[in-house]
Design a protein around this motif. Structure first.
Motif, PDB file in Angstrom:
ATOM      1  N   VAL B  50      51.229 -49.300  14.630  1.00  0.00           N
ATOM      2  CA  VAL B  50      50.301 -49.209  13.499  1.00  0.00           C
ATOM      3  C   VAL B  50      49.891 -50.621  13.105  1.00  0.00           C
ATOM      4  CG1 VAL B  50      49.959 -48.368  11.148  1.00  0.00           C
ATOM      5  CG2 VAL B  50      51.484 -47.135  12.712  1.00  0.00           C
ATOM      6  N   PRO B  51      48.659 -51.003  13.435  1.00  0.00           N
ATOM      7  CA  PRO B  51      48.215 -52.357  13.083  1.00  0.00           C
ATOM      8  C   PRO B  51      47.858 -52.434  11.601  1.00  0.00           C
ATOM      9  CG  PRO B  51      46.449 -51.186  14.214  1.00  0.00           C
ATOM     10  CD  PRO B  51      47.633 -50.249  14.182  1.00  0.00           C
ATOM     11  N   VAL B  52      48.175 -53.563  10.992  1.00  0.00           N
ATOM     12  CA  VAL B  52      47.931 -53.694   9.541  1.00  0.00           C
ATOM     13  C   VAL B  52      47.163 -54.965   9.164  1.00  0.00           C
ATOM     14  CG1 VAL B  52      49.914 -52.301   8.825  1.00  0.00           C
ATOM     15  CG2 VAL B  52      50.217 -54.749   9.198  1.00  0.00           C
ATOM     16  N   ARG B  53      46.912 -55.841  10.133  1.00  0.00           N
ATOM     17  CA  ARG B  53      46.308 -57.128   9.784  1.00  0.00           C
ATOM     18  C   ARG B  53      44.926 -56.988   9.156  1.00  0.00           C
ATOM     19  NH1 ARG B  53      46.865 -61.291  14.688  1.00  0.00           N
ATOM     20  NH2 ARG B  53      46.388 -59.361  15.761  1.00  0.00           N
ATOM     21  N   HIS B  54      44.228 -55.892   9.501  1.00  0.00           N
ATOM     22  CA  HIS B  54      42.862 -55.743   9.011  1.00  0.00           C
ATOM     23  C   HIS B  54      42.817 -55.145   7.603  1.00  0.00           C
ATOM     24  CE1 HIS B  54      44.172 -51.929  10.613  1.00  0.00           C
ATOM     25  NE2 HIS B  54      43.262 -51.343   9.876  1.00  0.00           N
ATOM     26  N   LEU B  55      43.966 -54.714   7.059  1.00  0.00           N
ATOM     27  CA  LEU B  55      43.964 -54.063   5.742  1.00  0.00           C
ATOM     28  C   LEU B  55      43.811 -55.117   4.643  1.00  0.00           C
ATOM     29  CD1 LEU B  55      46.815 -51.438   6.285  1.00  0.00           C
ATOM     30  CD2 LEU B  55      44.330 -51.055   6.351  1.00  0.00           C
ATOM     31  N   ARG B  56      42.830 -54.893   3.770  1.00  0.00           N
ATOM     32  CA  ARG B  56      42.452 -55.914   2.799  1.00  0.00           C
ATOM     33  C   ARG B  56      43.623 -56.300   1.889  1.00  0.00           C
ATOM     34  NH1 ARG B  56      40.178 -54.832  -1.748  1.00  0.00           N
ATOM     35  NH2 ARG B  56      39.932 -52.681  -1.077  1.00  0.00           N
ATOM     36  N   GLU B  57      44.387 -55.309   1.414  1.00  0.00           N
ATOM     37  CA  GLU B  57      45.448 -55.632   0.451  1.00  0.00           C
ATOM     38  C   GLU B  57      46.632 -56.341   1.102  1.00  0.00           C
ATOM     39  OE1 GLU B  57      44.358 -52.588   1.625  1.00  0.00           O
ATOM     40  OE2 GLU B  57      45.274 -51.126   0.269  1.00  0.00           O
ATOM     41  N   MET B  58      46.614 -56.442   2.422  1.00  0.00           N
ATOM     42  CA  MET B  58      47.729 -57.119   3.097  1.00  0.00           C
ATOM     43  C   MET B  58      47.356 -58.527   3.549  1.00  0.00           C
ATOM     44  SD  MET B  58      49.711 -54.096   5.079  1.00  0.00           S
ATOM     45  CE  MET B  58      50.980 -55.252   5.563  1.00  0.00           C
ATOM     46  N   GLN B  59      46.178 -58.974   3.153  1.00  0.00           N
ATOM     47  CA  GLN B  59      45.633 -60.212   3.706  1.00  0.00           C
ATOM     48  C   GLN B  59      45.317 -61.220   2.606  1.00  0.00           C
ATOM     49  OE1 GLN B  59      45.412 -62.340   6.408  1.00  0.00           O
ATOM     50  NE2 GLN B  59      45.358 -60.336   7.389  1.00  0.00           N
ATOM     51  N   GLY B  60      45.761 -62.458   2.744  1.00  0.00           N
ATOM     52  CA  GLY B  60      45.296 -63.546   1.890  1.00  0.00           C
ATOM     53  C   GLY B  60      46.175 -63.815   0.677  1.00  0.00           C
ATOM     54  N   VAL B  61      45.861 -64.909   0.008  1.00  0.00           N
ATOM     55  CA  VAL B  61      46.628 -65.380  -1.151  1.00  0.00           C
ATOM     56  C   VAL B  61      45.747 -65.281  -2.385  1.00  0.00           C
ATOM     57  CG1 VAL B  61      47.877 -67.338  -2.148  1.00  0.00           C
ATOM     58  CG2 VAL B  61      47.839 -67.019   0.347  1.00  0.00           C
ATOM     59  N   ARG B  62      46.284 -64.666  -3.449  1.00  0.00           N
ATOM     60  CA  ARG B  62      45.553 -64.594  -4.712  1.00  0.00           C
ATOM     61  C   ARG B  62      46.446 -65.128  -5.818  1.00  0.00           C
ATOM     62  NH1 ARG B  62      45.009 -59.034  -6.272  1.00  0.00           N
ATOM     63  NH2 ARG B  62      46.782 -58.670  -4.911  1.00  0.00           N
ATOM     64  N   THR B  63      45.823 -65.734  -6.842  1.00  0.00           N
ATOM     65  CA  THR B  63      46.574 -66.127  -8.037  1.00  0.00           C
ATOM     66  C   THR B  63      46.420 -65.022  -9.068  1.00  0.00           C
ATOM     67  OG1 THR B  63      46.246 -68.469  -7.628  1.00  0.00           O
ATOM     68  CG2 THR B  63      46.769 -67.831  -9.877  1.00  0.00           C
ATOM     69  N   VAL B  64      47.562 -64.505  -9.525  1.00  0.00           N
ATOM     70  CA  VAL B  64      47.544 -63.435 -10.528  1.00  0.00           C
ATOM     71  C   VAL B  64      48.515 -63.832 -11.628  1.00  0.00           C
ATOM     72  CG1 VAL B  64      48.026 -61.010 -10.999  1.00  0.00           C
ATOM     73  CG2 VAL B  64      46.988 -61.652  -8.820  1.00  0.00           C
ATOM     74  N   GLY B  65      47.987 -64.007 -12.856  1.00  0.00           N
ATOM     75  CA  GLY B  65      48.849 -64.418 -13.957  1.00  0.00           C
ATOM     76  C   GLY B  65      49.551 -65.717 -13.601  1.00  0.00           C
ATOM     77  N   ALA B  66      50.866 -65.751 -13.813  1.00  0.00           N
ATOM     78  CA  ALA B  66      51.621 -66.977 -13.554  1.00  0.00           C
ATOM     79  C   ALA B  66      52.278 -66.935 -12.185  1.00  0.00           C
ATOM     80  CB  ALA B  66      52.667 -67.174 -14.636  1.00  0.00           C
ATOM     81  N   GLY B  67      51.539 -66.442 -11.206  1.00  0.00           N
ATOM     82  CA  GLY B  67      52.146 -66.384  -9.886  1.00  0.00           C
ATOM     83  C   GLY B  67      51.136 -66.123  -8.794  1.00  0.00           C
ATOM     84  N   LEU B  68      51.672 -65.938  -7.587  1.00  0.00           N
ATOM     85  CA  LEU B  68      50.843 -65.714  -6.409  1.00  0.00           C
ATOM     86  C   LEU B  68      51.130 -64.331  -5.854  1.00  0.00           C
ATOM     87  CD1 LEU B  68      51.706 -69.097  -4.656  1.00  0.00           C
ATOM     88  CD2 LEU B  68      49.489 -68.527  -5.679  1.00  0.00           C
ATOM     89  N   ARG B  69      50.097 -63.734  -5.286  1.00  0.00           N
ATOM     90  CA  ARG B  69      50.267 -62.506  -4.513  1.00  0.00           C
ATOM     91  C   ARG B  69      49.853 -62.844  -3.100  1.00  0.00           C
ATOM     92  NH1 ARG B  69      49.970 -58.125  -8.393  1.00  0.00           N
ATOM     93  NH2 ARG B  69      51.292 -58.926 -10.057  1.00  0.00           N
ATOM     94  N   ILE B  70      50.782 -62.722  -2.182  1.00  0.00           N
ATOM     95  CA  ILE B  70      50.493 -63.093  -0.791  1.00  0.00           C
ATOM     96  C   ILE B  70      50.591 -61.847   0.076  1.00  0.00           C
ATOM     97  CG2 ILE B  70      51.142 -64.585   1.136  1.00  0.00           C
ATOM     98  CD1 ILE B  70      52.448 -66.465  -0.871  1.00  0.00           C
ATOM     99  N   GLY B  71      49.463 -61.458   0.666  1.00  0.00           N
ATOM    100  CA  GLY B  71      49.463 -60.301   1.560  1.00  0.00           C
ATOM    101  C   GLY B  71      50.461 -60.511   2.682  1.00  0.00           C
ATOM    102  N   ALA B  72      51.244 -59.471   2.990  1.00  0.00           N
ATOM    103  CA  ALA B  72      52.320 -59.628   3.976  1.00  0.00           C
ATOM    104  C   ALA B  72      51.783 -59.966   5.360  1.00  0.00           C
ATOM    105  CB  ALA B  72      53.167 -58.358   4.031  1.00  0.00           C
TER     106      ALA B  72
END
Lengths: 206, 324
Positions: B50-72
């Motif tokens: 099951v490939p997942v690299r193309h899934l938007r929520e699993m890709q890239g770094v976002r700043t949210v509040g006082a932290g980072l969300r990094i797609g796995a």
């Protein structure tokens, strides 16, 4: 690895091969090696086999479209299906760098990437570096500075260097040492590889 | 490598729906650097990828509040080069750049890096060990040069990840998606499991779950951090031992500290005793050495990995002194 699964079984001659008038399996085999033409943009009958996938990618600017078993590595695809043999099969385990190619601007080890995962990407192999009759500055520099001995690792060395220099055109020697740290040269021509890459960085337009 | 079915799921929900209830039958592929090696060596033979690299929520770094969300499924290179990571969680960038080689960091993802399987040579050579469902750890009485000195037994693997110790030190959490849109958030210090908790696995992920993203709080204001990795050569190897250290100094005294070690235990090992030893102290040769000694308290080396005790001790000391 794929001996048990011939790439283009007679039973699934593609519509493309059929349209080319090559209903024989040999027609399918040889047409697969040709760069894409307008004719091949016609819809292709999809295979019911979930273990095979139609892979499309541009390699050295040329679009290819070819159905492969899903476990085909990018290296097998490039060497076996596209007959571009500049990328070498070395360790087959991310441990030598002989299979290095550039995918969407980044150097990767093609032995441990799946062709289906690279579908849709832009790929550069060593065959794509020279333009007309002019060698790429890296190729020229490797010749002038003897950046190789047996040459087996050289295509990988040059592509790792190209991906790096395209992003870091004026590197220090230490930058280059780090950038090239994932490509082994069994002849140990490292000093001359470093000289070659530094020379190329000076020769390449920034 | 055995052949397998493969189709790109349109959404995360479609991806989890493909997974099923049995470990090993279906595998998630992101960078593939670990998985494909396992498949080539016949340690894994999934019927479906099951490939997942193309899934938007699993890709890239976002700043949210006082932290980072990094797609796995964010490639390690993009973690290393990301400005927000460098500024808000520099320890993570320092650790990620120590993984493998440039090409491996171009291919491998951060989620894959923390979920990679052990490098133990018995495991990789398909010995019928605990990890393969057998009833022995061959390293215990065999060739154990690179095995655990802490928390070992019944399996003596070490956790091979560079980013995991950094993420644990930063207090990161894993966002995990399960079937039917269910989600859970697991702090990373509860994400990894010791062989005593589950001898077959290294983390809490269930067969039908996907690690979606890492939630990384910003490093504390004024903190300093370093990641020191000791290898048998300068690059392109797994850690003999590694130390992720983060300290905050107030008037020259350590007011806050995290020390997490890789390559020495089956999980990223938080050296609580070393933290206690250095908290409230100035960073000096003496106090750093005391913290190093505390870091390996309780170590039980095997026949051939005794060198790891002084090595780890010295690495903790050096990491701390570099932050003075």
């Amino acid at each position: 690895m794929r001996d048990d699964e011939p790439n283009v079984p007679e039973a699934s001659v593609s519509r493309r091969a059929f349209l080319k008038g090559g209903a024989a399996a040999t027609g399918a085999l040889s047409s697969a090696l040709l760069p894409e033409t307008a004719e091949a943009q016609l819809p292709v009958a999809t295979t019911p086999d979930a273990r095979r996938t139609m892979v499309e990618m541009r390699v050295n600017g040329i679009p290819y479209r070819h159905e492969v078993p899903n476990h085909t590595t990018l290296l097998e695809f490039i060497r076996g299906d596209l007959k571009l043999t500049g990328a070498k099969a070395g360790c087959d385990r991310l441990q030598c760098g002989a299979c290095t190619v550039i995918v969407n601007g980044r150097n990767i080890y093609s032995c441990t990437a799946l062709a289906v995962e690279v579908s849709g990407a832009e790929v550069t192999t060593i065959e794509g570096l020279a333009k007309d009759n002019a060698l790429h500055p890296l190729q020229q520099a490797f010749i002038e500075h003897s950046g190789y001995q047996c040459g087996f690792c050289t295509s990988g060395q040059i592509l790792a260097a190209k991906a790096f220099l395209d992003r870091h055109p004026t590197p220090s020697e230490d930058d280059v040492r780090l950038a090239m740290s994932g490509n082994i040269c069994r002849c140990s021509a490292y000093k001359r590889i470093l000289e070659s890459v530094m020379a190329a960085s000076r020769a390449m337009p920034v | 490598m055995e052949n397998f079915s493969y189709s790109r799921p349109a959404t995360l929900r479609d991806a989890t729906a493909q997974l099923g209830k049995e470990h090993g039958r279906v595998a998630i592929i992101a960078g593939g650097t670990d998985l494909l090696g396992e498949m080539k060596d016949e340690l894994a033979a999934p019927a479906r990828l099951v490939p997942v690299r193309h899934l938007r929520e699993m890709q890239g770094v976002r700043t949210v509040g006082a932290g980072l969300r990094i797609g796995a499924a964010t490639p390690l290179v993009d973690v290393v080069e990301n400005r927000a990571v460098q500024e808000q969680a520099p320890l993570l960038a320092m650790a990620a750049v120590k993984v493998g080689t440039p090409a491996i960091r171009n291919m491998g993802t951060i989620g894959g890096n923390i979920c990679q399987r052990p490098r133990c040579w018995y495991y990789r050579n398909n010995y019928p060990c605990f990890k393969h469902g057998g009833s022995a750890c061959f390293s215990a009485l065999g060739e154990n040069d690179f095995h655990a000195i802490l928390e070992g037994g019944p399996s003596f693997i070490v956790h091979p990840s560079d980013t995991a110790p950094a993420l644990v030190a930063l207090g990161a959490s894993a966002r995990i998606a399960g079937p039917g849109g269910r989600e859970r958030i697991v702090p990373l210090d509860a994400f990894f499991v010791t062989p005593r908790q589950d001898v077959r696995r290294e983390n809490v992920l269930q067969p039908d779950e996907i690690l979606v993203e890492l939630q990384v709080p910003n490093a504390p204001a004024g903190s300093r951090a370093t990641y020191v990795k000791e290898m048998v050569r300068e690059t392109w190897n797994f850690a003999l031992c590694s130390v992720a250290a983060m300290v905050t100094l107030s008037n020259g005294v350590v007011s806050d500290v995290r020390i997490v070690m890789g390559g020495v235990a089956p999980v990223p090992y938080r050296a609580l005793k070393a933290e206690a030893a250095i908290r409230g102290q100035r960073l000096t040769e003496t106090t750093a050495a005391a913290a190093g000694a505390a870091a390996v308290e309780g170590a039980r080396p095997l026949a051939k990995n005794g060198y790891k005790v002084p090595l780890t001790q010295a690495t903790v000391k050096r990491a701390l002194l570099s932050l003075a």
